[in-house]
Design an enzyme around this catalytic site. Structure first.
Site, PDB file in Angstrom:
ATOM      1  N   TYR A 104       0.867  -1.175   0.000  1.00  0.00           N
ATOM      2  CA  TYR A 104       0.000   0.000   0.000  1.00  0.00           C
ATOM      3  C   TYR A 104       0.904   1.225   0.000  1.00  0.00           C
ATOM      4  O   TYR A 104       2.011   1.202  -0.525  1.00  0.00           O
ATOM      5  CB  TYR A 104      -0.952  -0.071   1.204  1.00  0.00           C
ATOM      6  CG  TYR A 104      -2.099   0.890   1.130  1.00  0.00           C
ATOM      7  CD1 TYR A 104      -2.896   0.957  -0.018  1.00  0.00           C
ATOM      8  CD2 TYR A 104      -2.385   1.745   2.187  1.00  0.00           C
ATOM      9  CE1 TYR A 104      -3.936   1.849  -0.106  1.00  0.00           C
ATOM     10  CE2 TYR A 104      -3.436   2.638   2.101  1.00  0.00           C
ATOM     11  CZ  TYR A 104      -4.206   2.695   0.955  1.00  0.00           C
ATOM     12  OH  TYR A 104      -5.229   3.596   0.870  1.00  0.00           O
ATOM     13  N   ARG A 159      -7.556  10.728  -8.349  1.00  0.00           N
ATOM     14  CA  ARG A 159      -6.754  11.373  -7.305  1.00  0.00           C
ATOM     15  C   ARG A 159      -6.051  10.298  -6.486  1.00  0.00           C
ATOM     16  O   ARG A 159      -6.354  10.080  -5.320  1.00  0.00           O
ATOM     17  CB  ARG A 159      -7.652  12.241  -6.414  1.00  0.00           C
ATOM     18  CG  ARG A 159      -6.891  13.278  -5.588  1.00  0.00           C
ATOM     19  CD  ARG A 159      -7.748  13.800  -4.448  1.00  0.00           C
ATOM     20  NE  ARG A 159      -8.037  12.765  -3.459  1.00  0.00           N
ATOM     21  CZ  ARG A 159      -7.224  12.437  -2.462  1.00  0.00           C
ATOM     22  NH1 ARG A 159      -6.063  13.022  -2.324  1.00  0.00           N
ATOM     23  NH2 ARG A 159      -7.576  11.490  -1.596  1.00  0.00           N
ATOM     24  N   LYS A 177      -5.818  -1.807  -1.414  1.00  0.00           N
ATOM     25  CA  LYS A 177      -6.769  -1.548  -0.327  1.00  0.00           C
ATOM     26  C   LYS A 177      -7.384  -2.853   0.165  1.00  0.00           C
ATOM     27  O   LYS A 177      -7.494  -3.106   1.362  1.00  0.00           O
ATOM     28  CB  LYS A 177      -7.864  -0.610  -0.835  1.00  0.00           C
ATOM     29  CG  LYS A 177      -8.522   0.222   0.241  1.00  0.00           C
ATOM     30  CD  LYS A 177      -7.653   1.412   0.566  1.00  0.00           C
ATOM     31  CE  LYS A 177      -8.319   2.357   1.536  1.00  0.00           C
ATOM     32  NZ  LYS A 177      -7.532   3.580   1.738  1.00  0.00           N
ATOM     33  N   GLU A 248     -12.842   4.927  -3.618  1.00  0.00           N
ATOM     34  CA  GLU A 248     -11.429   5.194  -3.318  1.00  0.00           C
ATOM     35  C   GLU A 248     -10.811   6.136  -4.342  1.00  0.00           C
ATOM     36  O   GLU A 248     -10.893   5.915  -5.557  1.00  0.00           O
ATOM     37  CB  GLU A 248     -10.647   3.873  -3.305  1.00  0.00           C
ATOM     38  CG  GLU A 248      -9.188   4.003  -2.928  1.00  0.00           C
ATOM     39  CD  GLU A 248      -8.987   4.380  -1.470  1.00  0.00           C
ATOM     40  OE1 GLU A 248      -7.885   4.866  -1.144  1.00  0.00           O
ATOM     41  OE2 GLU A 248      -9.909   4.179  -0.656  1.00  0.00           O
ATOM     42  N   ASP A 249     -10.195   7.201  -3.849  1.00  0.00           N
ATOM     43  CA  ASP A 249      -9.365   8.102  -4.657  1.00  0.00           C
ATOM     44  C   ASP A 249     -10.102   8.730  -5.841  1.00  0.00           C
ATOM     45  O   ASP A 249      -9.588   8.793  -6.965  1.00  0.00           O
ATOM     46  CB  ASP A 249      -8.095   7.383  -5.130  1.00  0.00           C
ATOM     47  CG  ASP A 249      -7.094   7.218  -3.996  1.00  0.00           C
ATOM     48  OD1 ASP A 249      -7.319   7.811  -2.929  1.00  0.00           O
ATOM     49  OD2 ASP A 249      -6.099   6.509  -4.168  1.00  0.00           O
ATOM     50  N   ASP A 271     -13.255   6.110   1.977  1.00  0.00           N
ATOM     51  CA  ASP A 271     -12.157   6.112   2.941  1.00  0.00           C
ATOM     52  C   ASP A 271     -11.406   7.433   2.948  1.00  0.00           C
ATOM     53  O   ASP A 271     -10.926   7.870   3.990  1.00  0.00           O
ATOM     54  CB  ASP A 271     -11.199   4.964   2.639  1.00  0.00           C
ATOM     55  CG  ASP A 271     -10.144   4.802   3.724  1.00  0.00           C
ATOM     56  OD1 ASP A 271     -10.517   4.811   4.904  1.00  0.00           O
ATOM     57  OD2 ASP A 271      -8.963   4.682   3.386  1.00  0.00           O
ATOM     58  N   ASP A 272     -11.279   8.091   1.791  1.00  0.00           N
ATOM     59  CA  ASP A 272     -10.552   9.356   1.727  1.00  0.00           C
ATOM     60  C   ASP A 272     -11.220  10.419   2.586  1.00  0.00           C
ATOM     61  O   ASP A 272     -10.543  11.268   3.175  1.00  0.00           O
ATOM     62  CB  ASP A 272     -10.455   9.845   0.282  1.00  0.00           C
ATOM     63  CG  ASP A 272      -9.812   8.825  -0.625  1.00  0.00           C
ATOM     64  OD1 ASP A 272      -8.702   8.372  -0.293  1.00  0.00           O
ATOM     65  OD2 ASP A 272     -10.418   8.451  -1.635  1.00  0.00           O
ATOM     66  N   ALA A 305      -7.933  22.058   1.421  1.00  0.00           N
ATOM     67  CA  ALA A 305      -9.393  22.140   1.547  1.00  0.00           C
ATOM     68  C   ALA A 305     -10.084  21.284   0.493  1.00  0.00           C
ATOM     69  O   ALA A 305     -11.158  21.625   0.011  1.00  0.00           O
ATOM     70  CB  ALA A 305      -9.843  23.599   1.436  1.00  0.00           C
ATOM     71  N   GLY A 306      -9.473  20.160   0.167  1.00  0.00           N
ATOM     72  CA  GLY A 306     -10.073  19.232  -0.779  1.00  0.00           C
ATOM     73  C   GLY A 306     -10.893  18.174  -0.062  1.00  0.00           C
ATOM     74  O   GLY A 306     -11.350  18.362   1.074  1.00  0.00           O
ATOM     75  N   THR A 307     -11.052  17.033  -0.727  1.00  0.00           N
ATOM     76  CA  THR A 307     -11.884  15.959  -0.184  1.00  0.00           C
ATOM     77  C   THR A 307     -11.418  15.510   1.190  1.00  0.00           C
ATOM     78  O   THR A 307     -12.213  15.398   2.131  1.00  0.00           O
ATOM     79  CB  THR A 307     -11.860  14.764  -1.152  1.00  0.00           C
ATOM     80  OG1 THR A 307     -12.356  15.175  -2.422  1.00  0.00           O
ATOM     81  CG2 THR A 307     -12.714  13.632  -0.626  1.00  0.00           C
ATOM     82  N   ALA A 308     -10.117  15.244   1.332  1.00  0.00           N
ATOM     83  CA  ALA A 308      -9.600  14.745   2.603  1.00  0.00           C
ATOM     84  C   ALA A 308      -9.663  15.828   3.680  1.00  0.00           C
ATOM     85  O   ALA A 308     -10.114  15.576   4.809  1.00  0.00           O
ATOM     86  CB  ALA A 308      -8.169  14.253   2.429  1.00  0.00           C
ATOM     87  N   ASN A 421       0.697  12.116   1.663  1.00  0.00           N
ATOM     88  CA  ASN A 421       1.580  11.057   1.228  1.00  0.00           C
ATOM     89  C   ASN A 421       1.491  10.941  -0.286  1.00  0.00           C
ATOM     90  O   ASN A 421       0.588  11.516  -0.883  1.00  0.00           O
ATOM     91  CB  ASN A 421       1.253   9.727   1.931  1.00  0.00           C
ATOM     92  CG  ASN A 421      -0.202   9.343   1.819  1.00  0.00           C
ATOM     93  OD1 ASN A 421      -0.797   9.449   0.756  1.00  0.00           O
ATOM     94  ND2 ASN A 421      -0.788   8.894   2.913  1.00  0.00           N
ATOM     95  N   ASN A 466      -4.819   5.312   7.460  1.00  0.00           N
ATOM     96  CA  ASN A 466      -6.211   4.862   7.410  1.00  0.00           C
ATOM     97  C   ASN A 466      -6.345   3.363   7.644  1.00  0.00           C
ATOM     98  O   ASN A 466      -7.438   2.890   7.975  1.00  0.00           O
ATOM     99  CB  ASN A 466      -6.823   5.204   6.053  1.00  0.00           C
ATOM    100  CG  ASN A 466      -7.072   6.675   5.870  1.00  0.00           C
ATOM    101  OD1 ASN A 466      -6.480   7.501   6.570  1.00  0.00           O
ATOM    102  ND2 ASN A 466      -7.935   7.027   4.934  1.00  0.00           N
TER     103      ASN A 466
END
Length: 564
Positions: A104, A159, A177, A248-249, A271-272, A305-308, A421, A466
């Site tokens: 991962y 992403r 994952k 995911e992503d 999960d993000d 200030a994005g998804t995560a 990361n 995560n």
């Protein structure tokens, strides 16, 4: 359906000869007994010596260690996964601390970049927006019945980690994952599906690469994209009604709205957003224990200030509300910075999900601005005096020495989480943060870092990975057959992780280490299933939750194989 079936006493299969050796879940290699070899027509197709799983695992681990670099180790493990699934999970489970960064983040990023050039054999399902009429057929071709699948991880590859848009190569993030779901959470790997939703790519080098294996055209967006996602959800939910759908992503423009659109319709999880937020909440909860404070007292700066980033802000805000703050007051405890600096309510182009966190423009009227008119991190730190700084920007070295020293001047124990990361995208290194704060910072990172010695104290760096949360969330949801993954279930997961750490000694990490993942996942799954039961979301009766979760955890052991 499939040409093998798992029963209470082992595995039944109609496969014979080389076909058995080419089915990775059935294949035991040199561990097949003489009786199994005869019944499955393997006599003469294997060396005569019969080895145990332990002996095979020892040999495989030695081969792993002899690989020249991390990418080669990833390739080796992929090949083992394709050949012998139980053996793969045995060595990964036994060496989680060493192998998690290989299967991962961060090494999977290298594998994704090389996907089309390192391609070996297909794993999972490739769905193409150019052929939406084939979605159902493709899912059916996985050869699984309605009760055979518990979990599907899907990505559109826009992403990926900190490396961006890699199109069809995103299948490797779904595979990685699921490997962690099984190794850490004990989810049966025969009951999962990795999926890539190939809608194209905006990376010109992929479109121009004659070896690229995905759709070589720009990403499709808008109504056609939404219809494709709808087709996938509708077919997957109908064919596999027991399955948790994991996103995911996905890019910031799609991730939140997809989750919000479907989370009340099907059992689904991002999960993000949700996993990252719950992991950070666990780390912050541990930091509050060290400080003897409550979350509602903190002033939080989100750098990214994005998804995560907004997903983290949402979960921290919700935790403040649970501590008694009104929603509006809790929201005002956050200052979020995007690519154009501090978010202000008069900025054009604010996304719907970040708008609630935009500060009033009049509030920042006296703040200094850079040459482009943006309000920088240093200026925000100076004006706001934050106690908690979180980075999800994927911008290396974004936490400058002046900004961190200013934060440390105002906060006795500044809480600083550079979470981006892979490693080279981290906003700062732990060594820098401890040096600039005189060892006073409480640090958690997104990527693994070695311990840091500062002023006679060795700091064990917590990794806000995560993987501490999502395997247990998945397992608990599956055991409860929950109708949805609720905010309460996520909060229960965060609390379970925080309870597994002892952050009080000086230099101790805020979170448990990845070597404890199996135990952490058990605790998380038990808390999640129990909360699902409390909230009336469980679709099956749960009497002894802990026992039922333990019984559901798959173990990488060989089962007897019987010819039918």
């Amino acid at each position: 359906m499939r040409r093998y079936r798992v029963t209470g006493s082992g595995i039944e299969t109609s496969l014979r000869g080389h076909a058995v050796l080419h089915e990775p879940f059935i294949n035991k290699g040199t561990a097949f007994s003489l009786e199994e070899r005869a019944a499955l027509r393997l006599t003469g197709l294997l060396p005569p010596a019969i080895k145990t799983l332990d002996q095979q695992a020892g040999r495989a681990y030695q081969q792993f260690r002899r690989q020249p670099d991390d990418l080669a180790r990833n390739v080796y493990l992929h090949a083992l996964h394709d050949r012998n699934e139980v053996l793969f999970y045995r060595i990964v489970t036994e060496h989680l601390h060493e192998m998690l960064p290989i299967v991962y983040t961060p090494t999977v990023a290298l594998a994704i970049e090389q996907f089309s050039h390192q391609y070996r054999r297909p794993r999972g399902i490739f769905l193409s927006i150019d052929h939406p009429e084939q979605v159902e057929e493709s899912l059916r071709n996985f050869d699984a019945g309605p009760d055979d699948i518990d979990l599907i991880v899907a990505t559109d590859g826009e992403r990926i980690l900190g490396i961006g848009d890699w199109g069809a190569g995103g299948i490797d993030i779904a595979i990685g994952k699921l490997a962690i779901y099984s190794a850490a959470g004990g989810i049966d790997p025969t009951r999962v599906i990795p999926v890539v939703l190939d809608v194209g790519t905006d990376r010109e080098e992929l479109i121009d690469d004659p070896q690229y294996l995905g759709n070589p055209h720009p990403r499709v967006r808008g109504e056609r994209y939404d219809a494709f996602i709808e087709q996938y959800v509708r077919c997957a939910s109908r064919l596999f009604p027991r399955a948790l759908l994991h996103w995911e992503d996905f890019g910031a423009g799609n991730a939140r709205r997809i989750l919000e659109h479907y989370r009340d319709q099907v059992c689904t999880f991002n999960d993000d957003m949700q996993g990252t937020g719950a992991t950070v909440l666990a780390a912050v909860t541990s930091a509050m224990r060290v400080l003897g404070q409550s979350l509602r007292e903190q002033r939080v700066v989100m750098f990214g200030a994005g998804t995560a980033g907004i997903g983290i802000a949402d979960q921290l805000r919700d935790a403040m509300v649970r501590e008694g703050l009104p929603v509006g007051e809790a929201t005002r405890r956050f200052w979020c910075l995007g690519r154009h600096g501090l978010l202000l309510d008069d900025q054009p182009g604010l996304r719907d999900f970040s708008r609630p966190y935009a500060r009033p423009a009049r509030e920042a009227a006296s703040y200094a601005r850079d040459g482009g008119g943006a309000i920088s991190l240093l200026e925000v730190v100076t004006q706001v005096r934050p106690t908690l700084l979180i980075g999800t920007s994927t911008t290396a070295n974004a936490f400058s020495e002046p900004a961190i020293r200013e934060m440390a001047r105002q906060a006795q124990r500044p809480i600083i989480f550079p979470l981006s990361n892979p490693t080279q995208c981290s906003e700062a290194t732990p060594a820098q943060l401890y040096a600039w704060t005189g060892g006073r910072a409480l640090v958690a990172t997104g990527s693994p870092f070695d311990p840091v010695s500062q002023d006679g104290v060795t700091h064990q760096v917590a990794q806000a990975n995560n993987a501490l949360l999502f395997p247990g969330i998945g397992l608990g949801t599956i055991v409860a057959r929950a109708r949805q993954v609720s905010d309460g279930m996520l909060a229960a997961a965060a609390g379970a992780v925080a309870a597994m750490a002892d952050p009080m000694p000086m230099g101790a990490p805020l979170l448990p280490g990845v070597e404890q993942l199996r135990a952490v996942s058990l605790a998380v799954a038990t808390a999640v299933a129990a909360r699902a039961k409390e909230e009336g979301l469980a679709r099956v009766p749960l009497r002894d939750v802990d026992a039922e979760v333990r019984a559901a955890m798959w173990m990488p052991v060989y089962r007897p194989v019987r010819a039918v």
